[in-house]
Write a protein that holds these residues in place. Sequence first.
Motif, PDB file in Angstrom:
ATOM      1  N   ALA A 294       0.830  -1.199   0.000  1.00  0.00           N
ATOM      2  CA  ALA A 294       0.000   0.000   0.000  1.00  0.00           C
ATOM      3  C   ALA A 294       0.867   1.253   0.000  1.00  0.00           C
ATOM      4  O   ALA A 294       1.902   1.318   0.669  1.00  0.00           O
ATOM      5  N   GLY A 295       0.434   2.238  -0.795  1.00  0.00           N
ATOM      6  CA  GLY A 295       1.101   3.515  -0.811  1.00  0.00           C
ATOM      7  C   GLY A 295       2.264   3.625  -1.754  1.00  0.00           C
ATOM      8  O   GLY A 295       2.789   4.727  -1.963  1.00  0.00           O
ATOM      9  N   ALA A 296       2.700   2.519  -2.322  1.00  0.00           N
ATOM     10  CA  ALA A 296       3.875   2.565  -3.191  1.00  0.00           C
ATOM     11  C   ALA A 296       3.517   2.807  -4.645  1.00  0.00           C
ATOM     12  O   ALA A 296       4.275   3.427  -5.391  1.00  0.00           O
ATOM     13  N   GLY A 297       2.361   2.305  -5.070  1.00  0.00           N
ATOM     14  CA  GLY A 297       1.996   2.430  -6.477  1.00  0.00           C
ATOM     15  C   GLY A 297       2.686   1.383  -7.312  1.00  0.00           C
ATOM     16  O   GLY A 297       3.921   1.301  -7.305  1.00  0.00           O
ATOM     17  N   PRO A 298       1.963   0.537  -8.057  1.00  0.00           N
ATOM     18  CA  PRO A 298       2.588  -0.533  -8.828  1.00  0.00           C
ATOM     19  C   PRO A 298       3.421  -0.013  -9.988  1.00  0.00           C
ATOM     20  O   PRO A 298       3.234   1.116 -10.453  1.00  0.00           O
ATOM     21  N   ALA A 299       4.350  -0.832 -10.448  1.00  0.00           N
ATOM     22  CA  ALA A 299       5.165  -0.458 -11.602  1.00  0.00           C
ATOM     23  C   ALA A 299       4.318  -0.288 -12.854  1.00  0.00           C
ATOM     24  O   ALA A 299       4.638   0.520 -13.725  1.00  0.00           O
ATOM     25  N   VAL A 300       3.239  -1.047 -12.956  1.00  0.00           N
ATOM     26  CA  VAL A 300       2.342  -0.973 -14.114  1.00  0.00           C
ATOM     27  C   VAL A 300       0.967  -0.585 -13.604  1.00  0.00           C
ATOM     28  O   VAL A 300       0.289  -1.379 -12.948  1.00  0.00           O
ATOM     29  N   ALA A 301       0.568   0.640 -13.883  1.00  0.00           N
ATOM     30  CA  ALA A 301      -0.719   1.129 -13.382  1.00  0.00           C
ATOM     31  C   ALA A 301      -1.888   0.475 -14.100  1.00  0.00           C
ATOM     32  O   ALA A 301      -2.922   0.186 -13.495  1.00  0.00           O
ATOM     33  N   ALA A 302      -1.725   0.252 -15.403  1.00  0.00           N
ATOM     34  CA  ALA A 302      -2.791  -0.367 -16.201  1.00  0.00           C
ATOM     35  C   ALA A 302      -2.162  -1.420 -17.105  1.00  0.00           C
ATOM     36  O   ALA A 302      -1.182  -1.123 -17.803  1.00  0.00           O
ATOM     37  N   PRO A 303      -2.685  -2.629 -17.097  1.00  0.00           N
ATOM     38  CA  PRO A 303      -2.090  -3.685 -17.930  1.00  0.00           C
ATOM     39  C   PRO A 303      -2.303  -3.411 -19.408  1.00  0.00           C
ATOM     40  O   PRO A 303      -3.159  -2.610 -19.794  1.00  0.00           O
ATOM     41  N   PRO A 304      -1.505  -4.079 -20.271  1.00  0.00           N
ATOM     42  CA  PRO A 304      -1.698  -3.924 -21.716  1.00  0.00           C
ATOM     43  C   PRO A 304      -3.077  -4.408 -22.158  1.00  0.00           C
ATOM     44  O   PRO A 304      -3.830  -5.017 -21.376  1.00  0.00           O
TER      45      PRO A 304
END
Length: 812
Positions: A294-304
């Motif tokens: 939580a709070g970090a933000g994923p490397a990929v916000a939206a998948p292809p």
Amino acid sequence: MADATGSRYDEAVEAALGTLDLDAKTRLLAGQDMWSLPALPAIGLESLVMSDGPIGVRGVRWTADDPSVALPSPTALAATWDPGLARRAGRLLAQEARRKGVHVLLAPTVNLHRSPLGGRHFEAYSEDPYLTGEIGTGYVLGVQDGGVATTVKHFVANDAETDRFTVNNVVAPRPLRELYLAPFEAIVTQARPWGVMTAYNQVNGRTMTEHHQLVNEVLRGEWGFDGVNVSDWTAARHTRRAVEGGLDIAMPGPVTVYGDALAAAVRAGEVDEALVDRAVRNVLRLAARVGALAGAGPAVAAPPAPVDGAALAREIARRSFVLLRNDAALPLQPGGTVALLGAAARDARVLGGGSAQVFPGHTVSPLDGLTAALPAGALTYATGADPGDEPAPAGQGFTLRAVCRDAAGRIIGEGSLPSGQVQWIGDDLPAGVTHENLHSVEVTGTFTPRESGEHAFGTRGLGAFTLTVAGETLYDGVQETGDEADPFEALFGAPLERGAVALTEGVPVGVSLLHPLDREHAAPLPAVLFSLVHRGPRRDPDELIAEAADAARAAGTAIVVVATTERVESEGFDRAGLTLPGRQDDLVRAVAAANPNTVVVVNAGSPVEMPWRDDVAAVLLSWFPGQEGGAALADVLLGAEEPGGRLPTTWPATLADAPVTRVVPEDGELRYTEGLFTGYRAWDRAGTAPAYPFGHGLGYTTWEYESLELTPDTATVRVRNTGTRPGREVVQLYVAPVDDPVERPARRLAGFAAVEAGPGEAAEAGIPLPGRAFEIWDEGARAWTAIPGTYEIQAGRSVTDTRLRAPLEVEG
């Protein structure tokens, strides 16, 4: 795109780490079960879930109730010589992982095909480190495009299966760097993977889960790897040495050398807590990248964009098929008749055995594919020969369930089975069932025979079994452990025939296999592993081959499908030879004698001997082609698509010809005495010709190589399609030193590129010349060193079919 450095997560990782006590930190480094790490809600950390690949995403349950897309085998993917296609495959697998709640895919396997006897080569890419690195880079980029982590494995020199848990692979510095570490280095530096898996074996006297030099100094230090290092399952053996050697996660759990054991070692002063913190940072960074912190933000916000799994599986398969030989037999001409022959044509093997297995929702066999593609009445089928003479896990004709009971005989859970195999590992159990309350499993259901006659039934696994068919008890006894060195081989190994029953085609009968569980015969992991096996009626092999020859004689084209079996190519053991199992060679000879227009399709993951190869009109290699293999085969045979593959590994005519064959350790050691000379490098040195060389593959058109232009760092190759069909050509570039002052292979693959052109059209391939192609590992300097001098740059269609050559001067 994946975050390249992990620096964006430093603040979140440090904040989370600062709130954890020693016990929480050490728990985070140990599996809580077979496939996952514990959640820590106080810091917003989800449970990280891992799953086997590489051709599909199984998920945490090994069950057909949650099917997986099954892509072609890694050898097939490498045979496409297309990193872009590998990236698309990775994106599909990320899509599958997200659907199944998986954060970490335990793939790709980038060990090398050092010897053709390696039993698990179908799960690796190639004999060549450069090709392996390029395909692996595409795969890793694709999976991580979808926000899912990869674990590049098995680091390093896990190139055979015999004694894999304990073997000490003795590898000199140059081959270790130039061959076995090279694909890992390429993937780490080009794709920035979020994980690596360290292997069971030792390298030069140190087990890989404790290898400070290769993990901390090379992988993390020289290459800048900032991902997580997870052990192969049960590979971590010593608490202090593992954490000092750079191992972050010990799997599986809950009992490992980390967790409570690691906390105790810190409190006893045996382990510096700073090493624990280092490992926890790596795990938290992984969690941040995959969106589990939580709070970090994923490397990929939206998948292809979503990928059509079946369509991509079919595309990869047809692009991977290698046309080894073609005497005008392919593509098939419209309006002809076809005799399809071989048991493997009806019951195709679409994937390899062992932990890489997944359950696709459907499979398309060659018989299915050609039946759908050809006009009614154009196709006939005959068994001819079966690749396996022993029972196989119950499949076609069986409708089965697994019924679980407690010690009092009460039913506590049920699950469906796509075959007679029960493969429950860790918490992969039917709802309501635990290892503690499970006392027995019964595989029960019906069998509807496809043919009349004596049907044999049996068991595979260890412990007590009661086998009943059509109301008759065929076996009631205990199977003890054999001499298998690999504990998984004992469980996945030889099926045993227990009895036979006369059955009638189309008439269903009841079947039951009851398996009480006991500790004496338990698996090496928390698991339930056993199988109900079956073999159809035995007929006289000569009679079956004669029937196939008669069918071939009456058809315009005969297509014979030959295959290996799970007892030939699988995890846990190496191959004893390269001959096809059963009477398949005799079948091909008889069919070829009856019909000169014979096409042989080879359904195998790695090389087999083909003593009849010059006596048939065409040989097409289909690998383990995945769930859509039969449809792709019809596309290629009928000419809707051309076979696009090129060999990623040399295929010998006979095992005796192969330069490197030793896979069995002596006194616990397997010495890589061949040094730099494996694969085509060894064939060049020996001066002998294989059946089919590295890079070989035909299409349905012809190509002329017109020009080769060089700059210090690029080769431009111009080719022309001189045939009558559009086509795709894989232009291969080899670098050969002239008057070499150091011992090196005669040449090495330095680059490749694919071009497409219509009839009469020309195309250009611009291929970078990497500096590494002119370097060696200098152990004295502990550095890569360019060797100055004259090099010949060779461009062509395979390592032995180079059409254009030009000199290039390299300065030191």
